[in-house]
Design an enzyme around this catalytic site. Structure first.
Site, PDB file in Angstrom:
ATOM      1  N   SER A   1       1.141  -1.335  -0.754  1.00 47.35           N
ATOM      2  CA  SER A   1       0.296  -0.353  -0.003  1.00 47.35           C
ATOM      3  C   SER A   1       0.882   1.534  -0.133  1.00 47.35           C
ATOM      4  CB  SER A   1      -0.974   0.158   1.244  1.00 47.35           C
ATOM      5  OG  SER A   1      -1.614   1.619   1.414  1.00 47.35           O
TER       6      SER A   1
ATOM      7  N   TYR B   1      -1.532  -0.929  10.430  1.00 48.97           N
ATOM      8  CA  TYR B   1      -1.750  -1.190   9.354  1.00 48.97           C
ATOM      9  C   TYR B   1      -1.195  -0.577   8.395  1.00 48.97           C
ATOM     10  CZ  TYR B   1      -3.521  -1.844   4.696  1.00 48.97           C
ATOM     11  OH  TYR B   1      -3.999  -1.439   2.788  1.00 48.97           O
TER      12      TYR B   1
END
Length: 268
Positions: free
Chosen positions: A147, A160
């Site tokens: 990501s 995360y």
């Protein structure tokens, strides 16, 4: 390694395939590449429905493995079942979970599940399949879904973004180790994707498909498959996301974290 991957009539494994990006990548492999797909996720009904769709609509072979990748025994079983009756040529490790909120409010068991899913399962499966490819002379490829959050400290998604930073670094390092072995490793780092994951995180009201940097799952899947087939070592889709990753290299990390905090703060 310049030779493109050929997926037609070959098996590609896709984890996290019951919805979102994983589901769209499975469809793209079958529809656009004529490839066979082995899909992995926790929800059997969705996997079986997807397999039936791929077989009937695109005439490819499709099979599923029901597994929870936060469980080490399921991770081992995925590799064993995947390689028992078929020759896997491509592996896309997409399964992931997130949490949006204050880091101090993240339940410890939820953090452990995130770590096991986002990091441990990816390292274990990439190791198992890469070794399998080398031992069998398969000039296949791995793709690890990371990501843009792996390049920037993301307050209120601290755990995360930390897991994705690990995957980005690990994947790029592994790519260098595997280059001379004939196996490609691609790290794909999208920004926001309009998926079920965004809804579960509570961010769907803030970030929608069509907003700057936010892609639909179908559009993102097209970028991902293109990078995978061309064996790119790192791919960041979209001009804004590419600009953010460049800014992350040039600007102080504290400044980037501060600006991101203002965007993600729950009471905003």
């Amino acid at each position: 390694m310049n030779r493109m991957m050929e997926l037609r009539a070959r098996w590609t494994l896709v984890t996290g395939a019951s919805s979102g990006l994983g589901q769209e990548m499975a469809r793209s492999i079958a529809r656009d590449q004529g490839g066979n797909v082995l899909v992995v996720a926790r929800r059997r009904d969705r996997l079986e429905s997807l397999c039936e769709e791929l077989r009937s609509r695109y005439g490819v072979q499709a099979a599923c493995i029901v597994a929870d990748l936060s469980r080490p025994e399921d991770v081992e079983r995925v590799f064993t079942e995947a390689t028992r009756e078929r020759e896997v040529h491509g592996v896309i490790l997409n399964a992931g979970v997130t949490y949006w909120g204050e880091a101090l409010k993240l339940d410890w068991s939820a953090f452990q599940a995130m770590l096991d899913t986002n990091v441990t399962s990816m390292v274990r499966l990439s190791t198992l399949f890469a070794r399998h490819f080398v031992e069998h002379g398969t000039r296949g490829g791995l793709m690890l879904i990371s990501s843009v959050a792996g390049f920037i400290p993301v307050p209120y998604q601290a755990a995360y973004s930390g897991t994705k930073a690990f995957i980005t670094s690990y994947g790029q390092a592994l790519a260098q180790e595997m280059r001379h072995k004939g196996v490609s490793v691609t790290v794909f780092a999208p920004g926001g994707i309009s998926t079920e994951l965004l809804e579960k995180a509570g961010l769907s009201d803030r970030f929608k498909a069509g907003d700057l940097g936010v892609m639909s799952a179908q559009e993102c899947a097209a970028h991902a498959l293109r990078a995978f087939i061309h064996r790119k070592e790192l791919s960041v889709p979209g001009l804004l996301n590419q600009t953010l990753t460049l800014a992350a290299r040039l600007l102080p990390r504290g400044f980037m974290a501060q600006r991101t905090a203002a965007m993600y703060r729950p009471e905003r």
